[in-house]
Design an enzyme around this catalytic site. Structure first.
Site, PDB file in Angstrom:
ATOM      1  N   LYS A 117       0.808  -1.222   0.000  1.00 35.71           N
ATOM      2  CA  LYS A 117       0.000   0.000   0.000  1.00 35.71           C
ATOM      3  C   LYS A 117       0.847   1.282   0.000  1.00 35.71           C
ATOM      4  CE  LYS A 117      -4.326  -1.464   2.104  1.00 35.71           C
ATOM      5  NZ  LYS A 117      -5.318  -1.091   3.118  1.00 35.71           N
ATOM      6  N   ASP A 148      -9.961   3.532   2.087  1.00 40.96           N
ATOM      7  CA  ASP A 148     -10.136   2.972   3.434  1.00 40.96           C
ATOM      8  C   ASP A 148     -10.914   3.919   4.352  1.00 40.96           C
ATOM      9  OD1 ASP A 148      -8.854   0.545   2.954  1.00 40.96           O
ATOM     10  OD2 ASP A 148      -6.882   1.339   3.475  1.00 40.96           O
ATOM     11  N   GLY A 186     -15.402  -5.307  11.067  1.00 33.76           N
ATOM     12  CA  GLY A 186     -14.803  -4.711   9.877  1.00 33.76           C
ATOM     13  C   GLY A 186     -15.335  -5.169   8.528  1.00 33.76           C
ATOM     14  N   GLY A 244      -0.996   1.132   9.747  1.00 35.19           N
ATOM     15  CA  GLY A 244      -1.404   1.764   8.493  1.00 35.19           C
ATOM     16  C   GLY A 244      -2.899   2.035   8.412  1.00 35.19           C
ATOM     17  N   ALA A 245      -3.700   1.109   8.932  1.00 31.41           N
ATOM     18  CA  ALA A 245      -5.162   1.259   8.842  1.00 31.41           C
ATOM     19  C   ALA A 245      -5.635   2.435   9.700  1.00 31.41           C
ATOM     20  CB  ALA A 245      -5.837  -0.032   9.278  1.00 31.41           C
TER      21      ALA A 245
HETATM   22  P1  ATR Z   1      -2.271  -2.364   9.861  1.00 31.53           P
HETATM   23  O1  ATR Z   1      -1.509  -1.842   8.690  1.00 31.53           O
HETATM   24  O2  ATR Z   1      -3.280  -3.438   9.514  1.00 31.53           O
HETATM   25  O3  ATR Z   1      -2.903  -1.273  10.656  1.00 31.53           O
HETATM   26  P2  ATR Z   1       0.152  -2.727  11.387  1.00 31.53           P
HETATM   27  O4  ATR Z   1       0.724  -1.561  10.704  1.00 31.53           O
HETATM   28  O5  ATR Z   1       0.952  -3.980  11.472  1.00 31.53           O
HETATM   29  O6  ATR Z   1      -1.242  -3.157  10.773  1.00 31.53           O
HETATM   30  O7  ATR Z   1      -0.269  -2.269  12.876  1.00 31.53           O
HETATM   31  C1  ATR Z   1      -0.612  -3.182  13.840  1.00 31.53           C
HETATM   32  C2  ATR Z   1      -1.150  -2.457  15.073  1.00 31.53           C
HETATM   33  O8  ATR Z   1      -1.481  -3.464  16.041  1.00 31.53           O
HETATM   34  C3  ATR Z   1      -0.151  -1.545  15.748  1.00 31.53           C
HETATM   35  O9  ATR Z   1      -0.837  -0.483  16.369  1.00 31.53           O
HETATM   36  C4  ATR Z   1       0.475  -2.476  16.805  1.00 31.53           C
HETATM   37  O10 ATR Z   1       1.018  -1.819  17.927  1.00 31.53           O
HETATM   38  P3  ATR Z   1       2.556  -1.280  17.909  1.00 31.53           P
HETATM   39  O11 ATR Z   1       2.549  -0.034  17.096  1.00 31.53           O
HETATM   40  O12 ATR Z   1       2.882  -1.063  19.326  1.00 31.53           O
HETATM   41  O13 ATR Z   1       3.377  -2.382  17.270  1.00 31.53           O
HETATM   42  C5  ATR Z   1      -0.751  -3.230  17.240  1.00 31.53           C
HETATM   43  N1  ATR Z   1      -0.379  -4.502  17.885  1.00 31.53           N
HETATM   44  C6  ATR Z   1       0.015  -5.644  17.269  1.00 31.53           C
HETATM   45  N2  ATR Z   1       0.283  -6.594  18.190  1.00 31.53           N
HETATM   46  C7  ATR Z   1       0.060  -6.035  19.418  1.00 31.53           C
HETATM   47  C8  ATR Z   1       0.160  -6.510  20.771  1.00 31.53           C
HETATM   48  N3  ATR Z   1       0.547  -7.764  21.052  1.00 31.53           N
HETATM   49  N4  ATR Z   1      -0.151  -5.649  21.764  1.00 31.53           N
HETATM   50  C9  ATR Z   1      -0.547  -4.392  21.503  1.00 31.53           C
HETATM   51  N5  ATR Z   1      -0.653  -3.883  20.242  1.00 31.53           N
HETATM   52  C10 ATR Z   1      -0.360  -4.697  19.219  1.00 31.53           C
END
Ligand code: ATR
Length: 284
Positions: free
Chosen positions: A64, A100, A243, A128-129
Protein backbone atom coordinates in the site's frame (compact mmCIF):
# COMPACT_ATOMS: atom_id res chain seq x y z
CA UNK A 1 -13.10 -7.37 -21.62
CA UNK A 2 -11.83 -5.21 -18.73
CA UNK A 3 -9.56 -6.84 -16.22
CA UNK A 4 -9.34 -5.88 -12.54
CA UNK A 5 -7.39 -7.49 -9.70
CA UNK A 6 -6.14 -7.36 -6.14
CA UNK A 7 -2.38 -7.56 -5.61
CA UNK A 8 -0.74 -8.47 -2.33
CA UNK A 9 1.51 -10.94 -0.52
CA UNK A 10 -0.05 -13.07 0.72
CA UNK A 11 -3.28 -12.53 -1.20
CA UNK A 12 -4.71 -16.06 -1.12
CA UNK A 13 -7.11 -15.24 1.75
CA UNK A 14 -8.56 -12.16 0.02
CA UNK A 15 -12.33 -12.22 -0.49
CA UNK A 16 -12.28 -9.14 -2.75
CA UNK A 17 -12.69 -11.30 -5.90
CA UNK A 18 -16.03 -12.70 -4.67
CA UNK A 19 -17.27 -9.25 -3.65
CA UNK A 20 -16.10 -7.41 -6.78
CA UNK A 21 -17.26 -10.17 -9.13
CA UNK A 22 -20.76 -9.87 -7.65
CA UNK A 23 -20.67 -6.11 -8.22
CA UNK A 24 -19.43 -6.54 -11.80
CA UNK A 25 -22.16 -9.09 -12.51
CA UNK A 26 -24.90 -6.93 -11.00
CA UNK A 27 -23.78 -3.97 -13.16
CA UNK A 28 -23.78 -6.24 -16.23
CA UNK A 29 -20.16 -5.39 -17.08
CA UNK A 30 -17.95 -7.45 -19.33
CA UNK A 31 -15.12 -7.68 -16.83
CA UNK A 32 -13.23 -10.03 -14.53
CA UNK A 33 -11.56 -9.52 -11.16
CA UNK A 34 -8.55 -11.65 -10.25
CA UNK A 35 -6.20 -12.30 -7.36
CA UNK A 36 -2.52 -11.75 -8.17
CA UNK A 37 0.21 -12.71 -5.69
CA UNK A 38 3.04 -10.17 -5.91
CA UNK A 39 6.12 -10.50 -3.73
CA UNK A 40 7.74 -7.28 -2.53
CA UNK A 41 10.73 -7.57 -4.89
CA UNK A 42 8.41 -8.12 -7.89
CA UNK A 43 6.30 -4.98 -7.40
CA UNK A 44 7.87 -2.79 -10.12
CA UNK A 45 7.69 -5.54 -12.70
CA UNK A 46 4.11 -6.38 -11.72
CA UNK A 47 2.99 -2.76 -12.06
CA UNK A 48 4.50 -2.60 -15.59
CA UNK A 49 2.48 -5.64 -16.60
CA UNK A 50 -0.69 -4.43 -14.92
CA UNK A 51 -0.32 -1.06 -16.68
CA UNK A 52 -0.52 -2.91 -20.02
CA UNK A 53 -3.34 -5.27 -19.20
CA UNK A 54 -5.54 -4.13 -16.31
CA UNK A 55 -8.10 -1.32 -16.07
CA UNK A 56 -7.62 -1.01 -12.34
CA UNK A 57 -6.65 -2.89 -9.22
CA UNK A 58 -6.71 -3.01 -5.44
CA UNK A 59 -3.57 -3.11 -3.36
CA UNK A 60 -3.28 -4.90 -0.07
CA UNK A 61 -0.39 -5.58 2.31
CA UNK A 62 2.54 -5.12 1.95
CA UNK A 63 2.33 -2.81 -1.08
CA UNK A 64 0.00 0.00 0.00
CA UNK A 65 2.88 2.41 0.68
CA UNK A 66 5.59 1.07 -1.61
CA UNK A 67 3.45 1.34 -4.73
CA UNK A 68 3.34 5.15 -4.62
CA UNK A 69 6.58 5.78 -6.57
CA UNK A 70 5.32 3.50 -9.37
CA UNK A 71 2.22 5.64 -10.01
CA UNK A 72 1.83 8.69 -12.27
CA UNK A 73 -0.65 10.53 -10.05
CA UNK A 74 -1.95 10.16 -6.51
CA UNK A 75 -5.11 11.86 -5.21
CA UNK A 76 -4.27 14.43 -2.56
CA UNK A 77 -5.85 12.57 0.36
CA UNK A 78 -3.88 9.39 -0.41
CA UNK A 79 -0.66 11.33 -0.96
CA UNK A 80 -1.08 12.94 2.47
CA UNK A 81 -1.24 9.57 4.22
CA UNK A 82 1.25 7.94 1.87
CA UNK A 83 -1.01 4.94 1.25
CA UNK A 84 -2.97 3.73 -1.76
CA UNK A 85 -5.42 0.80 -1.95
CA UNK A 86 -6.92 1.47 -5.40
CA UNK A 87 -5.33 2.23 -8.77
CA UNK A 88 -7.25 3.48 -11.80
CA UNK A 89 -5.54 2.94 -15.15
CA UNK A 90 -6.51 5.91 -17.33
CA UNK A 91 -5.20 4.85 -20.76
CA UNK A 92 -1.81 3.89 -19.39
CA UNK A 93 -1.60 6.64 -16.78
CA UNK A 94 -1.90 5.25 -13.26
CA UNK A 95 -3.72 7.18 -10.55
CA UNK A 96 -3.76 6.06 -6.91
CA UNK A 97 -6.55 6.48 -4.36
CA UNK A 98 -7.21 5.44 -0.79
CA UNK A 99 -10.76 4.28 -0.11
CA UNK A 100 -10.14 2.97 3.43
CA UNK A 101 -11.27 6.18 5.16
CA UNK A 102 -14.40 6.36 3.03
CA UNK A 103 -15.04 2.67 3.80
CA UNK A 104 -14.83 3.08 7.57
CA UNK A 105 -16.86 6.28 7.48
CA UNK A 106 -19.67 4.62 5.49
CA UNK A 107 -19.57 1.67 7.90
CA UNK A 108 -19.88 3.92 10.98
CA UNK A 109 -22.73 5.77 9.33
CA UNK A 110 -24.55 2.53 8.56
CA UNK A 111 -24.12 0.89 11.97
CA UNK A 112 -24.22 3.85 14.34
CA UNK A 113 -25.39 6.90 12.38
CA UNK A 114 -21.98 8.48 13.05
CA UNK A 115 -20.53 11.07 10.64
CA UNK A 116 -17.09 12.65 10.99
CA UNK A 117 -18.11 16.29 11.41
CA UNK A 118 -17.51 17.37 15.01
CA UNK A 119 -17.12 13.75 16.18
CA UNK A 120 -14.63 12.59 18.82
CA UNK A 121 -12.83 9.37 17.86
CA UNK A 122 -10.69 7.03 19.94
CA UNK A 123 -8.42 4.75 17.90
CA UNK A 124 -6.77 1.77 19.54
CA UNK A 125 -3.73 1.02 17.36
CA UNK A 126 -1.50 3.15 15.19
CA UNK A 127 -0.68 1.01 12.13
CA UNK A 128 -1.40 1.76 8.49
CA UNK A 129 -5.16 1.26 8.84
CA UNK A 130 -5.44 3.66 11.79
CA UNK A 131 -3.29 6.23 10.00
CA UNK A 132 -5.35 6.20 6.79
CA UNK A 133 -8.73 6.35 8.48
CA UNK A 134 -7.80 8.85 11.20
CA UNK A 135 -6.43 11.24 8.56
CA UNK A 136 -9.65 10.85 6.55
CA UNK A 137 -11.79 11.73 9.57
CA UNK A 138 -9.60 14.73 10.37
CA UNK A 139 -9.92 15.95 6.78
CA UNK A 140 -13.69 15.59 7.06
CA UNK A 141 -14.10 17.76 10.14
CA UNK A 142 -13.56 15.42 13.12
CA UNK A 143 -13.64 17.30 16.44
CA UNK A 144 -10.99 15.19 18.17
CA UNK A 145 -8.87 12.16 17.44
CA UNK A 146 -7.20 10.25 20.26
CA UNK A 147 -4.80 7.43 19.58
CA UNK A 148 -3.97 4.73 22.10
CA UNK A 149 -1.04 2.53 21.15
CA UNK A 150 1.53 0.29 22.77
CA UNK A 151 4.34 2.03 20.86
CA UNK A 152 4.03 5.71 21.62
CA UNK A 153 6.13 6.96 18.68
CA UNK A 154 3.70 5.51 16.13
CA UNK A 155 0.71 7.18 17.78
CA UNK A 156 2.66 10.45 18.02
CA UNK A 157 3.43 10.28 14.29
CA UNK A 158 -0.28 10.05 13.40
CA UNK A 159 -1.17 12.88 15.79
CA UNK A 160 1.57 15.02 14.24
CA UNK A 161 0.31 14.29 10.72
CA UNK A 162 -3.20 15.31 11.74
CA UNK A 163 -2.02 18.52 13.39
CA UNK A 164 -0.09 19.43 10.25
CA UNK A 165 -3.00 18.66 7.92
CA UNK A 166 -5.93 19.86 10.03
CA UNK A 167 -4.89 22.21 12.81
CA UNK A 168 -8.57 22.51 13.84
CA UNK A 169 -8.77 18.86 14.87
CA UNK A 170 -7.71 18.23 18.48
CA UNK A 171 -5.43 15.23 19.07
CA UNK A 172 -4.31 13.24 22.08
CA UNK A 173 -2.03 10.26 22.49
CA UNK A 174 -1.91 7.64 25.24
CA UNK A 175 -0.39 4.26 25.98
CA UNK A 176 -2.49 1.36 27.30
CA UNK A 177 -0.94 1.59 30.79
CA UNK A 178 -1.78 5.28 31.37
CA UNK A 179 -4.98 4.49 33.27
CA UNK A 180 -6.24 7.94 34.39
CA UNK A 181 -5.62 9.47 30.95
CA UNK A 182 -7.20 6.46 29.23
CA UNK A 183 -10.24 6.70 31.41
CA UNK A 184 -10.89 10.31 30.43
CA UNK A 185 -10.31 9.57 26.73
CA UNK A 186 -12.62 6.56 26.80
CA UNK A 187 -15.33 8.43 28.69
CA UNK A 188 -15.21 11.47 26.45
CA UNK A 189 -15.52 9.94 23.02
CA UNK A 190 -18.34 9.35 20.56
CA UNK A 191 -16.92 6.10 19.17
CA UNK A 192 -14.10 3.62 19.81
CA UNK A 193 -12.28 2.03 16.86
CA UNK A 194 -10.19 -1.09 17.34
CA UNK A 195 -7.38 -0.90 14.76
CA UNK A 196 -4.74 -3.25 16.14
CA UNK A 197 -4.16 -6.78 14.84
CA UNK A 198 -5.20 -8.21 18.24
CA UNK A 199 -8.23 -10.43 17.74
CA UNK A 200 -7.06 -12.05 14.52
CA UNK A 201 -6.13 -15.04 16.64
CA UNK A 202 -8.52 -16.48 19.22
CA UNK A 203 -5.94 -16.52 22.02
CA UNK A 204 -4.88 -12.88 21.55
CA UNK A 205 -5.21 -10.69 24.64
CA UNK A 206 -7.81 -7.92 24.56
CA UNK A 207 -6.28 -4.67 23.26
CA UNK A 208 -7.81 -2.62 26.09
CA UNK A 209 -10.03 -2.83 29.15
CA UNK A 210 -13.49 -1.75 28.03
CA UNK A 211 -14.49 -1.20 31.63
CA UNK A 212 -13.04 2.27 31.09
CA UNK A 213 -15.59 3.17 28.42
CA UNK A 214 -18.97 4.77 29.02
CA UNK A 215 -21.76 2.21 28.54
CA UNK A 216 -23.48 2.83 25.22
CA UNK A 217 -20.38 4.08 23.37
CA UNK A 218 -20.33 2.47 19.89
CA UNK A 219 -17.37 0.14 19.32
CA UNK A 220 -16.12 -0.77 15.83
CA UNK A 221 -13.49 -3.46 15.25
CA UNK A 222 -11.64 -3.28 11.93
CA UNK A 223 -11.11 -7.05 12.09
CA UNK A 224 -13.87 -8.63 10.03
CA UNK A 225 -15.31 -11.13 12.44
CA UNK A 226 -16.91 -11.13 15.90
CA UNK A 227 -13.76 -10.62 17.99
CA UNK A 228 -13.53 -11.23 21.76
CA UNK A 229 -13.17 -7.43 22.05
CA UNK A 230 -16.60 -6.93 20.48
CA UNK A 231 -18.11 -9.60 22.74
CA UNK A 232 -16.69 -7.70 25.73
CA UNK A 233 -18.08 -4.45 24.37
CA UNK A 234 -21.55 -5.98 24.06
CA UNK A 235 -21.38 -7.19 27.66
CA UNK A 236 -20.59 -3.62 28.58
CA UNK A 237 -23.74 -2.35 26.85
CA UNK A 238 -21.96 -0.93 23.78
CA UNK A 239 -23.41 -1.28 20.28
CA UNK A 240 -20.84 -3.00 18.05
CA UNK A 241 -19.95 -3.73 14.44
CA UNK A 242 -17.06 -5.58 12.82
CA UNK A 243 -14.80 -4.71 9.88
CA UNK A 244 -16.81 -6.57 7.23
CA UNK A 245 -18.77 -3.40 6.48
CA UNK A 246 -15.57 -1.36 6.09
CA UNK A 247 -14.27 -4.00 3.67
CA UNK A 248 -17.54 -3.76 1.77
CA UNK A 249 -17.60 0.01 1.44
CA UNK A 250 -13.92 0.43 0.57
CA UNK A 251 -14.46 -2.11 -2.22
CA UNK A 252 -17.68 -0.47 -3.37
CA UNK A 253 -15.84 2.85 -3.67
CA UNK A 254 -13.06 1.19 -5.71
CA UNK A 255 -15.63 -0.21 -8.15
CA UNK A 256 -17.14 3.28 -8.48
CA UNK A 257 -13.73 4.79 -9.22
CA UNK A 258 -13.09 2.20 -11.95
CA UNK A 259 -16.51 2.30 -13.60
CA UNK A 260 -18.02 5.70 -12.82
CA UNK A 261 -21.20 3.79 -11.88
CA UNK A 262 -22.91 3.61 -8.50
CA UNK A 263 -21.80 0.38 -6.80
CA UNK A 264 -24.50 -2.26 -6.22
CA UNK A 265 -23.74 -2.41 -2.52
CA UNK A 266 -26.33 -5.02 -1.53
CA UNK A 267 -25.21 -7.55 -4.16
CA UNK A 268 -21.60 -7.01 -3.10
CA UNK A 269 -22.54 -7.33 0.58
CA UNK A 270 -24.32 -10.63 0.03
CA UNK A 271 -21.34 -12.15 -1.80
CA UNK A 272 -18.81 -10.75 0.67
CA UNK A 273 -20.61 -11.87 3.83
CA UNK A 274 -21.22 -15.34 2.34
CA UNK A 275 -17.49 -15.65 1.47
CA UNK A 276 -16.40 -14.50 4.92
CA UNK A 277 -18.76 -17.06 6.47
CA UNK A 278 -17.37 -19.81 4.24
CA UNK A 279 -13.77 -18.80 5.00
CA UNK A 280 -14.55 -18.90 8.72
CA UNK A 281 -16.17 -22.32 8.49
CA UNK A 282 -13.10 -23.61 6.64
CA UNK A 283 -10.73 -22.20 9.27
CA UNK A 284 -12.55 -23.69 12.26
P1 ATR B 1 -2.27 -2.36 9.86
O1 ATR B 1 -1.51 -1.84 8.69
O2 ATR B 1 -3.28 -3.44 9.51
O3 ATR B 1 -2.90 -1.27 10.66
P2 ATR B 1 0.15 -2.73 11.39
O4 ATR B 1 0.72 -1.56 10.70
O5 ATR B 1 0.95 -3.98 11.47
O6 ATR B 1 -1.24 -3.16 10.77
O7 ATR B 1 -0.27 -2.27 12.88
C1 ATR B 1 -0.61 -3.18 13.84
C2 ATR B 1 -1.15 -2.46 15.07
O8 ATR B 1 -1.48 -3.46 16.04
C3 ATR B 1 -0.15 -1.55 15.75
O9 ATR B 1 -0.84 -0.48 16.37
C4 ATR B 1 0.47 -2.48 16.81
O10 ATR B 1 1.02 -1.82 17.93
P3 ATR B 1 2.56 -1.28 17.91
O11 ATR B 1 2.55 -0.03 17.10
O12 ATR B 1 2.88 -1.06 19.33
O13 ATR B 1 3.38 -2.38 17.27
C5 ATR B 1 -0.75 -3.23 17.24
N1 ATR B 1 -0.38 -4.50 17.88
C6 ATR B 1 0.02 -5.64 17.27
N2 ATR B 1 0.28 -6.59 18.19
C7 ATR B 1 0.06 -6.04 19.42
C8 ATR B 1 0.16 -6.51 20.77
N3 ATR B 1 0.55 -7.76 21.05
N4 ATR B 1 -0.15 -5.65 21.76
C9 ATR B 1 -0.55 -4.39 21.50
N5 ATR B 1 -0.65 -3.88 20.24
C10 ATR B 1 -0.36 -4.70 19.22
Amino acid sequence: MDKYAVIGWPVEHSVSPQMQSAGIKELGLNAVYEKIPVQPHELGEAVSRLRQEYAGWNITVPHKETILPHLDKVEEAAARIGSVNTVVNEAGSLKGYSTDGYGLSAALSESFGIHPLGTRFVFIGAGGAARATAAYFAANGAGKISIINRTRAKADAIAELIRELEPGCRTQVAQPDEKPLLQSLMQETDVIIQATSLGLKNDDPLPLDLGLAAAGTPVYDMIYRATPFLTEAQKHGCPTANGASMLLYQGARSLELWTGREAPVEAMRQALYASLGAARAKAS
